[in-house]
Design a protein around this motif. Sequence first.
Motif, PDB file in Angstrom:
ATOM      1  N   GLY A 332       0.774  -1.032   0.035  1.00  0.00           N
ATOM      2  CA  GLY A 332       0.157   0.000  -0.044  1.00  0.00           C
ATOM      3  C   GLY A 332       0.810   1.262  -0.102  1.00  0.00           C
ATOM      4  N   SER A 333       0.568   2.208   0.518  1.00  0.00           N
ATOM      5  CA  SER A 333       1.248   3.485   0.969  1.00  0.00           C
ATOM      6  C   SER A 333       1.897   3.494   2.158  1.00  0.00           C
ATOM      7  CB  SER A 333       0.238   4.490   0.666  1.00  0.00           C
ATOM      8  OG  SER A 333      -0.708   4.807   1.661  1.00  0.00           O
ATOM      9  N   ALA A 334       2.939   4.299   2.204  1.00  0.00           N
ATOM     10  CA  ALA A 334       3.909   4.456   3.599  1.00  0.00           C
ATOM     11  C   ALA A 334       4.165   5.995   3.541  1.00  0.00           C
ATOM     12  CB  ALA A 334       5.086   3.407   3.365  1.00  0.00           C
ATOM     13  N   ALA A 335       4.346   6.456   4.702  1.00  0.00           N
ATOM     14  CA  ALA A 335       4.843   7.907   5.063  1.00  0.00           C
ATOM     15  C   ALA A 335       6.300   8.024   4.630  1.00  0.00           C
ATOM     16  CB  ALA A 335       4.741   7.965   6.432  1.00  0.00           C
ATOM     17  N   THR A 336       6.383   9.008   4.038  1.00  0.00           N
ATOM     18  CA  THR A 336       7.915   9.501   3.855  1.00  0.00           C
ATOM     19  C   THR A 336       8.580  10.165   4.790  1.00  0.00           C
ATOM     20  OG1 THR A 336       7.145  11.672   3.031  1.00  0.00           O
ATOM     21  CG2 THR A 336       7.021   9.966   1.459  1.00  0.00           C
ATOM     22  N   ALA A 337       9.940  10.471   4.688  1.00  0.00           N
ATOM     23  CA  ALA A 337      10.594  10.982   5.551  1.00  0.00           C
ATOM     24  C   ALA A 337       9.992  12.307   5.868  1.00  0.00           C
ATOM     25  CB  ALA A 337      12.155  11.268   5.164  1.00  0.00           C
ATOM     26  N   LEU A 338       9.456  13.041   4.726  1.00  0.00           N
ATOM     27  CA  LEU A 338       8.935  14.462   4.823  1.00  0.00           C
ATOM     28  C   LEU A 338       7.893  14.266   5.881  1.00  0.00           C
ATOM     29  CD1 LEU A 338       8.867  17.327   4.015  1.00  0.00           C
ATOM     30  CD2 LEU A 338       7.051  16.679   2.230  1.00  0.00           C
ATOM     31  N   TRP A 339       6.962  13.139   5.907  1.00  0.00           N
ATOM     32  CA  TRP A 339       5.705  13.103   6.840  1.00  0.00           C
ATOM     33  C   TRP A 339       6.453  13.011   8.204  1.00  0.00           C
ATOM     34  CZ3 TRP A 339       0.536  12.379   5.976  1.00  0.00           C
ATOM     35  CH2 TRP A 339      -0.308  11.922   7.217  1.00  0.00           C
ATOM     36  N   GLY A 340       7.490  12.058   8.358  1.00  0.00           N
ATOM     37  CA  GLY A 340       8.059  12.123   9.639  1.00  0.00           C
ATOM     38  C   GLY A 340       8.481  13.323  10.356  1.00  0.00           C
ATOM     39  N   LEU A 341       8.829  14.248   9.328  1.00  0.00           N
ATOM     40  CA  LEU A 341       9.444  15.781   9.873  1.00  0.00           C
ATOM     41  C   LEU A 341       8.232  16.529  10.374  1.00  0.00           C
ATOM     42  CD1 LEU A 341      12.057  16.534   7.162  1.00  0.00           C
ATOM     43  CD2 LEU A 341      12.481  15.990   9.369  1.00  0.00           C
ATOM     44  N   PHE A 342       7.189  16.464   9.894  1.00  0.00           N
ATOM     45  CA  PHE A 342       5.960  17.351  10.308  1.00  0.00           C
ATOM     46  C   PHE A 342       4.666  16.691  11.045  1.00  0.00           C
ATOM     47  CE2 PHE A 342       7.412  19.534   6.460  1.00  0.00           C
ATOM     48  CZ  PHE A 342       7.191  20.872   6.636  1.00  0.00           C
ATOM     49  N   CYS A 343       5.069  15.592  11.358  1.00  0.00           N
ATOM     50  CA  CYS A 343       4.110  14.512  12.145  1.00  0.00           C
ATOM     51  C   CYS A 343       4.723  13.732  13.184  1.00  0.00           C
ATOM     52  CB  CYS A 343       3.397  13.724  11.220  1.00  0.00           C
ATOM     53  SG  CYS A 343       2.215  14.596  10.004  1.00  0.00           S
ATOM     54  N   ASN A 344       3.962  13.396  14.110  1.00  0.00           N
ATOM     55  CA  ASN A 344       4.344  12.485  15.357  1.00  0.00           C
ATOM     56  C   ASN A 344       4.602  11.189  15.182  1.00  0.00           C
ATOM     57  OD1 ASN A 344       4.820  15.086  16.973  1.00  0.00           O
ATOM     58  ND2 ASN A 344       2.417  14.826  17.703  1.00  0.00           N
ATOM     59  N   GLY A 345       3.855  10.524  14.023  1.00  0.00           N
ATOM     60  CA  GLY A 345       4.013   9.263  13.845  1.00  0.00           C
ATOM     61  C   GLY A 345       3.678   9.023  12.370  1.00  0.00           C
ATOM     62  N   SER A 346       3.544   7.843  11.971  1.00  0.00           N
ATOM     63  CA  SER A 346       3.401   7.353  10.671  1.00  0.00           C
ATOM     64  C   SER A 346       2.022   6.880  10.101  1.00  0.00           C
ATOM     65  CB  SER A 346       4.410   6.216  10.114  1.00  0.00           C
ATOM     66  OG  SER A 346       4.101   5.018  10.931  1.00  0.00           O
ATOM     67  N   THR A 347       1.185   6.701  11.428  1.00  0.00           N
ATOM     68  CA  THR A 347      -0.191   6.661  10.997  1.00  0.00           C
ATOM     69  C   THR A 347      -1.221   7.716  10.702  1.00  0.00           C
ATOM     70  OG1 THR A 347      -0.790   6.816  13.371  1.00  0.00           O
ATOM     71  CG2 THR A 347       0.086   4.714  12.550  1.00  0.00           C
ATOM     72  N   ALA A 348      -2.406   7.474  10.111  1.00  0.00           N
ATOM     73  CA  ALA A 348      -2.958   8.498   9.550  1.00  0.00           C
ATOM     74  C   ALA A 348      -3.786   9.425  10.833  1.00  0.00           C
ATOM     75  CB  ALA A 348      -4.185   8.135   8.738  1.00  0.00           C
ATOM     76  N   SER A 349      -4.037   8.709  12.043  1.00  0.00           N
ATOM     77  CA  SER A 349      -4.340   9.337  13.207  1.00  0.00           C
ATOM     78  C   SER A 349      -3.355  10.513  13.991  1.00  0.00           C
ATOM     79  CB  SER A 349      -5.014   8.436  14.070  1.00  0.00           C
ATOM     80  OG  SER A 349      -4.039   7.545  14.544  1.00  0.00           O
ATOM     81  N   THR A 350      -2.289  10.367  13.870  1.00  0.00           N
ATOM     82  CA  THR A 350      -1.301  11.234  14.505  1.00  0.00           C
ATOM     83  C   THR A 350      -1.414  12.563  14.101  1.00  0.00           C
ATOM     84  OG1 THR A 350       0.391  10.968  12.674  1.00  0.00           O
ATOM     85  CG2 THR A 350       0.417   9.212  14.523  1.00  0.00           C
ATOM     86  N   SER A 351      -0.917  13.383  15.200  1.00  0.00           N
ATOM     87  CA  SER A 351      -1.122  15.019  14.774  1.00  0.00           C
ATOM     88  C   SER A 351       0.237  15.300  14.024  1.00  0.00           C
ATOM     89  CB  SER A 351      -1.230  15.543  16.260  1.00  0.00           C
ATOM     90  OG  SER A 351       0.307  15.159  16.811  1.00  0.00           O
ATOM     91  N   CYS A 352      -0.322  16.358  12.907  1.00  0.00           N
ATOM     92  CA  CYS A 352       0.882  16.808  12.390  1.00  0.00           C
ATOM     93  C   CYS A 352       0.721  18.360  12.593  1.00  0.00           C
ATOM     94  CB  CYS A 352       0.310  16.256  10.630  1.00  0.00           C
ATOM     95  SG  CYS A 352       0.561  14.563  10.410  1.00  0.00           S
ATOM     96  N   ASP A 353       1.526  19.006  11.619  1.00  0.00           N
ATOM     97  CA  ASP A 353       1.757  20.519  11.728  1.00  0.00           C
ATOM     98  C   ASP A 353       0.277  20.761  10.635  1.00  0.00           C
ATOM     99  OD1 ASP A 353       3.280  23.040  11.789  1.00  0.00           O
ATOM    100  OD2 ASP A 353       2.857  22.682   9.732  1.00  0.00           O
ATOM    101  N   PRO A 354      -0.259  22.100  11.492  1.00  0.00           N
ATOM    102  CA  PRO A 354      -1.589  22.265  10.667  1.00  0.00           C
ATOM    103  C   PRO A 354      -1.320  22.645   9.301  1.00  0.00           C
ATOM    104  CG  PRO A 354      -1.209  23.312  12.902  1.00  0.00           C
ATOM    105  CD  PRO A 354      -0.165  22.598  12.723  1.00  0.00           C
ATOM    106  N   TYR A 355      -0.363  23.442   9.083  1.00  0.00           N
ATOM    107  CA  TYR A 355       0.010  23.978   7.508  1.00  0.00           C
ATOM    108  C   TYR A 355       0.389  22.818   6.717  1.00  0.00           C
ATOM    109  CZ  TYR A 355       1.520  26.502   3.700  1.00  0.00           C
ATOM    110  OH  TYR A 355       1.837  27.262   2.487  1.00  0.00           O
ATOM    111  N   PHE A 356       0.967  21.698   7.215  1.00  0.00           N
ATOM    112  CA  PHE A 356       1.284  20.444   6.491  1.00  0.00           C
ATOM    113  C   PHE A 356      -0.059  19.681   6.055  1.00  0.00           C
ATOM    114  CE2 PHE A 356       2.290  15.984   6.448  1.00  0.00           C
ATOM    115  CZ  PHE A 356       3.441  16.077   5.510  1.00  0.00           C
TER     116      PHE A 356
END
Length: 1088
Positions: A332-356
């Motif tokens: 399927g799909s996986a979080a990229t390194a960019l996702w890890g820089l803006f979010c706390n985890g790799s799941t869809a329910s993790t909190s991310c930077d609002p602008y991101f």
Amino acid sequence: MPTNFTVVPVEARADGGQDEGPEQTEAPGPPEGGEPNCPSPGDGNPGESSPFIGSVEVGGETAFERKSMALFEEEMDSNPMVSSLLNKLANYTNLSQGAAEHEEAEDSRRRQAKSPRMGTFIGVYLPCLQNILGVILFLRLTWIVGAAGVLESFLIVSVCCTCTMLTAISMSAIATNGVVPAGGSYYMISRSLGPEFGGAVGLCFYLGTTFAGAMYILGTIEIFLTYISPSAAIVQAEGAGGEATALLHNMRIYGTCALALMVMVVFVGVKYVNKLALVFLACVVLSILAIYAGVIKTAFDPPDIPICLLGNRTLSRRSFDICAKVHAADNGSAATALWGLFCNGSTASTSCDPYFAQNNVTEIQGIPGVVSGALLDNLWSAYADKGVFVEKKGVPSVPVPEESRAGGLPYVLTDIMTYFTMLVGIYFPSVTGIMAGSNRSGDLKDAQKSIPTGTILAIVTTSFIYLSCIVLFGACIEGVILRDKFGEALRGNLVIGMLAWPSPWVIVIGSFFSTCGAGLQSLTGAPRLLQAIARDGIVPFLQVFGHGKANGEPTWALLLTALICETGILIASLDGVAPILSMFFLMCYMFVNLACALQTLLRTPNWRPRFKYYHWTLSFLGMSLCFALMFICSWYYALCAMLIAGCIYKYIEYRGAEKEWGDGIRGLSLNAARYALLHVEHGPLHTKNWRPQVLVMLNLDAEQHVKHPRLLSFTSQLKAGKGLTIVGSVLEGTFLDKHVEARRAEENIRALMGTEKAKGFCQLVVSSSLRDGMSHLIQSAGLGGMKHNTVLMAWPEAWKREDSPFSWKNFVDTVRDTTAAQQALLVAKNVDLFPQNQERFSDGYIDVWWVVHDGGLLMLLPFLLRQHKVWRRCQMRIFTVAQVHDNSIQMKKDLQTFLYHLRISAEVEVVEMVENDISAFTYERTLVMEQRSQMLKQMQLSKTEQEREAQLIHDRNTISHSAMAARTQAPSTLDKVQMTWTKEKLVAEKHRNKDASVSGFRDLFSLKPEWGNLDQSNVRRMHTAVKLNGVVLDKSQDAQLVLLNMPGPPRNRQGDENYMEFLEVLTEGLNRALLVRGSGREVVTIYS
């Protein structure tokens, strides 16, 4: 008249002619080497100090010239033959002034003959090209285009290049106006504007060159740490946002090491630097060619350089590779390194930077190509504050609240606030370096041809490169990449390197070596500039830096340059150092333009430049542009640079060695003085502007030393450096016989004027008689409207001595001359008792005895004296004399009112003088005076009779002095001093004295019958002098200075010697007296 002639050698006639034989026999030539020891038959005057005049070698070959040119033989030692002059002129070399290796002329000529001379291309064009194209082009030009836009960047470059082009035109005119020795810009400015401006601007140019070395070293280290080897950083970033601080510390460490290494290279030998110069220049040329090749390639094959955007914000690609939030994986799909820089985890329910979370991630091409239309997007400026996101215009973005922004996210941020004037200051160092050719003028084959041609061609070439690069950068590169100063969005690569072809490393390596070479050139040139300034001797404390190694290398100057350069490296910011050196270079360029404009406007005879394409308006425009750019770049740096230059100027003016270089400032002063004199001469001076313009008459002794130096002290106290002071003196004789003594006397007077701080002019006259010389000075001293209106002289103390029987005659005639010339006269009595400038009166009075009004000079002099520290604590008292019919009370009130309107504070006292009989003492003094006058008329008596007459006068003077003492001890009824007269007092006094007067006269004449034969006018004058002297002694015995009205000499010249006696009696017993005789015109006014 024949038009053809034949040159016959003198040697042929000497060998074959019959008339030369006997002369050779009778007067054989001197042995070899003996001629220089013989005294030269010149006129005794030293010849002009020049490489041509006075340096003719007299050998065997010139013996025939001496015979054939016998008419000029006495002048041939100081004025050479034209043939030898032309020979020396043709072989003259423009060597550096004061260099140790050039002091031996023969070795210098041999070395100069062996060393190949450089032409325009190698000697001027390429060095200017290397110095102009440098670190700013590779590291900052793309960023300037991104921040200011293409249009404003084009304006910045155009203004800066126009400034340097105008300066190059002015510099070309100066450089082609005669031979320019090695030293270049400093030599040109100092010889055109004088030692003060030359030293100040030369030191500023030295500081600019030194800071340029620091800027090049910082550029070298920035390229190394940012683009070549980022892992070489010693200080690592601590926490988010610490990268900038760590980079500064690393640049300080590596910059100091690089500076030490470069100083070692320069110290070991400049020849290695010169050998590497062509290598560094090749790097610059290859880098620029690679840029143009890359631009051409983008037209048909743009490079694939993706840029990652989050919304409209540019992201730094240093910490991730894939520009997406998720990417496809096996399951399927996986979080990229960019996702890890803006979010706390790799799941869809993790909190991310609002602008991101609310914005999409997109990719654009960083270098779309020259035909992509990016030029329209980059036309306008995009100035920003510090710490702002680098955003792309026209891309949709969902804004978020400011407080939701978190630190440590991979955004590309601006590191400093950008605005137009700041970018001008950062860019301007990239157009400096136009002096590189003039600095090598000593190594050029034809400096007067090569400097203008090479410099102007280099400026045209580099201006085209800069202007074309601005347009091409704006057309080829995306705006967010242009504003990305350190290439964060390009994984830390150099922006201009990504454009180049065939590889980015061409630009990186080329810029690294070019900046390194430019730093070495700065560290080589700056010490030599400082050494030239030190050896000129205009700044005393820099003289130690004029020394160096045995071969002339400036060791101490190199050490100071390294220390100053280290301060620039400790700033550790290329953007912080660039405006500093911009100030110093702009100031140097401004004064180059000023020098050219000044020389052109003054039309000095020596201003004959071979370069004809100049005009004073261009120089003035260039000077104004430099001055404006200084304040546009940074007003506080501009003020600091001007303050430094001003301090250096005043220091050189105060302590520096006096140099006469025929500079333009001297010519400007002369023209300004001429202009002022022409305007001052029209119309009389207003009373409000009147001040004593003093002609000081000095007497000299047999050794041409000043007899009364305190007279100059009093002059400086009276003038305080304001107005005109002419110090004059007269030597008796003829000028042909006394010109040496006159020169020595003038030097002595000038030295004394410097000691006494009397600022003015010295004018010495040699005349057949002292009387005529003093009259000539009174008539002709000064120029135009700047003429004296007051004459100050010392009282002739020796007027009664037999060895100077006519000194009184000169004095009286001088008084008459000043009266005829309508000039005021000040006569200092007992001048050797007057205070020196170092003395201070803690208290006391300056007393003014105002008997007659002759213009108010008596009121003005004490006010002027009290401005000086010597007299500042003294109080002013004004005494005036009331006659019998005067109302003394009303006189005092009127005088107080008058002083109030004059704004002069003084005590006022009215002294009433009683009409009484003439005392026996007065008759005795008159008798002695007339007897002495008779003696002076009979100066043809024998020596024995003269001695007897002198003894008789001495005895009578002794009797008169004893009578004077008795009169002062016993209270006399004749000297009544009252304060108020009334009608009753006046009538009673007249009746009381009426009956006693006849018997009193009879008693007096019976006492000495010869008194009846005295001239009654002399008796009356002596009576006035005795009475007034008694009153003055009674009131002003302890005053620090007494000022009195000086009575005029008699109209008929029969009683001149009596006049001297009257003045002697009037001032008898006073320590310091100043006799004042006004010119008759008002010198004080009650109006504003």
